[in-house]
Write a protein that holds these residues in place. Structure first.
Motif, PDB file in Angstrom:
ATOM      1  N   PRO A  55       5.913 -20.691 -66.825  1.00  0.00           N
ATOM      2  CA  PRO A  55       5.536 -19.717 -65.785  1.00  0.00           C
ATOM      3  C   PRO A  55       6.016 -20.153 -64.401  1.00  0.00           C
ATOM      4  CG  PRO A  55       3.652 -20.278 -67.146  1.00  0.00           C
ATOM      5  CD  PRO A  55       4.740 -21.215 -67.520  1.00  0.00           C
ATOM      6  N   GLU A  56       6.528 -19.169 -63.631  1.00  0.00           N
ATOM      7  CA  GLU A  56       6.945 -19.477 -62.260  1.00  0.00           C
ATOM      8  C   GLU A  56       5.728 -19.497 -61.343  1.00  0.00           C
ATOM      9  OE1 GLU A  56      10.087 -16.800 -61.031  1.00  0.00           O
ATOM     10  OE2 GLU A  56      11.261 -17.491 -62.762  1.00  0.00           O
ATOM     11  N   GLU A  57       4.760 -18.645 -61.654  1.00  0.00           N
ATOM     12  CA  GLU A  57       3.543 -18.683 -60.841  1.00  0.00           C
ATOM     13  C   GLU A  57       2.310 -18.345 -61.679  1.00  0.00           C
ATOM     14  OE1 GLU A  57       3.593 -15.857 -57.675  1.00  0.00           O
ATOM     15  OE2 GLU A  57       3.912 -14.161 -58.998  1.00  0.00           O
ATOM     16  N   TYR A  58       1.199 -18.795 -61.173  1.00  0.00           N
ATOM     17  CA  TYR A  58      -0.081 -18.554 -61.831  1.00  0.00           C
ATOM     18  C   TYR A  58      -0.982 -17.734 -60.915  1.00  0.00           C
ATOM     19  CZ  TYR A  58       1.024 -22.260 -65.210  1.00  0.00           C
ATOM     20  OH  TYR A  58       1.588 -23.019 -66.197  1.00  0.00           O
ATOM     21  N   GLN A 255       7.434  -8.115 -70.522  1.00  0.00           N
ATOM     22  CA  GLN A 255       7.528  -9.401 -69.805  1.00  0.00           C
ATOM     23  C   GLN A 255       7.144  -9.285 -68.330  1.00  0.00           C
ATOM     24  OE1 GLN A 255       9.503 -12.484 -70.683  1.00  0.00           O
ATOM     25  NE2 GLN A 255       9.797 -12.010 -72.846  1.00  0.00           N
ATOM     26  N   ASP A 256       7.514  -8.165 -67.693  1.00  0.00           N
ATOM     27  CA  ASP A 256       7.265  -8.016 -66.257  1.00  0.00           C
ATOM     28  C   ASP A 256       5.773  -7.870 -65.933  1.00  0.00           C
ATOM     29  OD1 ASP A 256       9.935  -8.158 -65.820  1.00  0.00           O
ATOM     30  OD2 ASP A 256      10.236  -5.977 -65.825  1.00  0.00           O
ATOM     31  N   SER A 257       4.978  -7.497 -66.942  1.00  0.00           N
ATOM     32  CA  SER A 257       3.554  -7.280 -66.687  1.00  0.00           C
ATOM     33  C   SER A 257       2.725  -8.529 -66.960  1.00  0.00           C
ATOM     34  CB  SER A 257       3.040  -6.127 -67.569  1.00  0.00           C
ATOM     35  OG  SER A 257       2.958  -6.557 -68.923  1.00  0.00           O
ATOM     36  N   VAL A 258       3.373  -9.575 -67.468  1.00  0.00           N
ATOM     37  CA  VAL A 258       2.614 -10.742 -67.928  1.00  0.00           C
ATOM     38  C   VAL A 258       2.096 -11.587 -66.767  1.00  0.00           C
ATOM     39  CG1 VAL A 258       2.785 -12.915 -69.215  1.00  0.00           C
ATOM     40  CG2 VAL A 258       3.794 -10.846 -70.139  1.00  0.00           C
ATOM     41  N   LYS A 259       0.840 -12.019 -66.916  1.00  0.00           N
ATOM     42  CA  LYS A 259       0.231 -12.926 -65.943  1.00  0.00           C
ATOM     43  C   LYS A 259      -0.263 -14.179 -66.647  1.00  0.00           C
ATOM     44  CE  LYS A 259      -1.236  -9.505 -62.596  1.00  0.00           C
ATOM     45  NZ  LYS A 259      -2.377  -8.810 -61.998  1.00  0.00           N
ATOM     46  N   PHE A 260      -0.313 -15.266 -65.877  1.00  0.00           N
ATOM     47  CA  PHE A 260      -0.755 -16.546 -66.412  1.00  0.00           C
ATOM     48  C   PHE A 260      -1.876 -17.091 -65.527  1.00  0.00           C
ATOM     49  CE2 PHE A 260       3.781 -15.991 -67.028  1.00  0.00           C
ATOM     50  CZ  PHE A 260       3.940 -16.202 -68.390  1.00  0.00           C
ATOM     51  N   SER A 261      -2.897 -17.619 -66.161  1.00  0.00           N
ATOM     52  CA  SER A 261      -3.974 -18.252 -65.386  1.00  0.00           C
ATOM     53  C   SER A 261      -4.469 -19.495 -66.113  1.00  0.00           C
ATOM     54  CB  SER A 261      -5.134 -17.273 -65.187  1.00  0.00           C
ATOM     55  OG  SER A 261      -6.230 -17.934 -64.581  1.00  0.00           O
ATOM     56  N   LYS A 262      -4.560 -20.595 -65.376  1.00  0.00           N
ATOM     57  CA  LYS A 262      -5.170 -21.804 -65.939  1.00  0.00           C
ATOM     58  C   LYS A 262      -6.678 -21.603 -65.980  1.00  0.00           C
ATOM     59  CE  LYS A 262      -1.474 -24.752 -64.334  1.00  0.00           C
ATOM     60  NZ  LYS A 262      -1.019 -25.887 -63.540  1.00  0.00           N
ATOM     61  N   ASP A 263      -7.320 -22.207 -66.978  1.00  0.00           N
ATOM     62  CA  ASP A 263      -8.769 -21.949 -67.124  1.00  0.00           C
ATOM     63  C   ASP A 263      -9.647 -23.142 -66.761  1.00  0.00           C
ATOM     64  OD1 ASP A 263      -8.548 -23.658 -69.262  1.00  0.00           O
ATOM     65  OD2 ASP A 263      -9.359 -22.267 -70.751  1.00  0.00           O
ATOM     66  N   ASN A 264      -9.028 -24.229 -66.262  1.00  0.00           N
ATOM     67  CA  ASN A 264      -9.794 -25.422 -65.868  1.00  0.00           C
ATOM     68  C   ASN A 264     -10.394 -26.133 -67.087  1.00  0.00           C
ATOM     69  OD1 ASN A 264     -10.624 -27.199 -63.831  1.00  0.00           O
ATOM     70  ND2 ASN A 264     -12.627 -26.225 -63.582  1.00  0.00           N
TER      71      ASN A 264
END
Ligand SMILES: [Zn+2]
Length: 275
Positions: A55-58, A255-264
């Motif tokens: 991922p380029e950004e979260y 692909q353009d709609s995908v988001k990434f988030s770390k969950d700790n």
């Protein structure tokens, strides 16, 4: 009045009063806690393959902060000021909070105020020292440090009393439409580690907020449902969890709609719309 008429009059009055009481309880949502909880099951999404990605950004949306999953002193979210105020908020939530606030101003003839939003680790330490452990979280254990939490009130209805107000009821029933959840719901104190706080909103974004509200979950229960490598469907979304060193997007997802988030917790959540 004959005896018969009297009995009928009393019976009619009783029925009307009962109906009014039931209507009030229904309207306030007080009945909801007696209804059986909907079992939380999401439909599985079977992808033919999944492609590795870096991922380029979260986005911060699904970060879990509680007594077991704390933030370090160095965790510094992206904070901006809300509209033309000096109220600091996570950049991720300003638009969503603005929409909620606008709705209340334009449709409910009331104003939503913020009593607390972003608090740094050091500020949380000061609050903890002043208010004590019954009221305040320890630094690192407060999700106010993420910038994703807002404590709200309306005139004359703050704190626990917020839920007695029309706006408080609306916010508690509908905040998921704006991407927020009631982070510390009633009856889930043993899971969240916090008392019921009808005023504390936490942004988790879409579609997570809708799922959490629909199935009456806490953030702990929601995140705990997922297992690495399994994908689920909700509406036109696909959601899955990956380990931080093996992040993937399944086939069939835009692909353009995908988001990434770390969950700790050492995982990355990945979600996007079905192509
Ligand atoms: Zn709060």
């Amino acid at each position: 009045m004959s005896k018969k008429t009297k009995i009928i009059a009393i019976a009619v009055t009783a029925v009307v009063l009962l109906a009014l009481a039931a209507g009030y309880l229904y309207w306030t949502g007080a009945f909801d806690k007696f209804l059986p909880r909907k079992a939380f099951v999401l439909e599985e999404y079977h992808a033919s393959d999944a492609a590795a990605i870096e991922p380029e950004e979260y986005v911060p949306d699904l970060i879990l902060v509680n007594k077991q999953h704390t933030l370090s002193e160095d965790y510094e979210p992206d904070i901006v000021f809300y509209r033309d105020t000096d109220v600091p908020m996570g950049r991720a939530i300003v638009d969503a909070y603005g929409e909620l606030s606008d709705y209340i101003r334009n449709n409910m003839n009331d104003r939503l105020f913020v009593s607390s939003t972003y608090r740094s680790y050091d500020e949380q330490q000061r609050v903890f020292d002043e208010e004590g452990s019954d009221v305040a979280a320890l630094p690192g254990e407060s999700e106010h440090q993420t910038g994703l939490a807002v404590d709200v009130y309306v005139k004359n209805f703050a704190g626990k009393g917020f839920i007695q107000s029309k706006v408080g009821m609306y916010v508690n029933k509908s905040c998921q439409d704006y991407g927020f959840i009631i982070r510390y719901p009633e009856g889930k104190e043993d899971i969240t580690g916090f008392e019921y706080e009808p005023w504390h909103l936490r942004y988790v974004g879409h579609p997570h907020a809708e799922i959490i509200a629909e199935y009456d979950l806490t953030l702990e229960e929601y995140l705990g449902y997922f297992a690495a490598g399994k994908w689920y469907k909700y509406g036109d979304y696909v959601i899955g969890m990956c380990s931080e060193d093996d992040i993937k997007i399944p086939t069939g997802v835009d692909q353009d709609s995908v988001k990434f988030s770390k969950d700790n917790r050492g995982n990355v959540f990945v979600w996007g719309k079905i192509a």
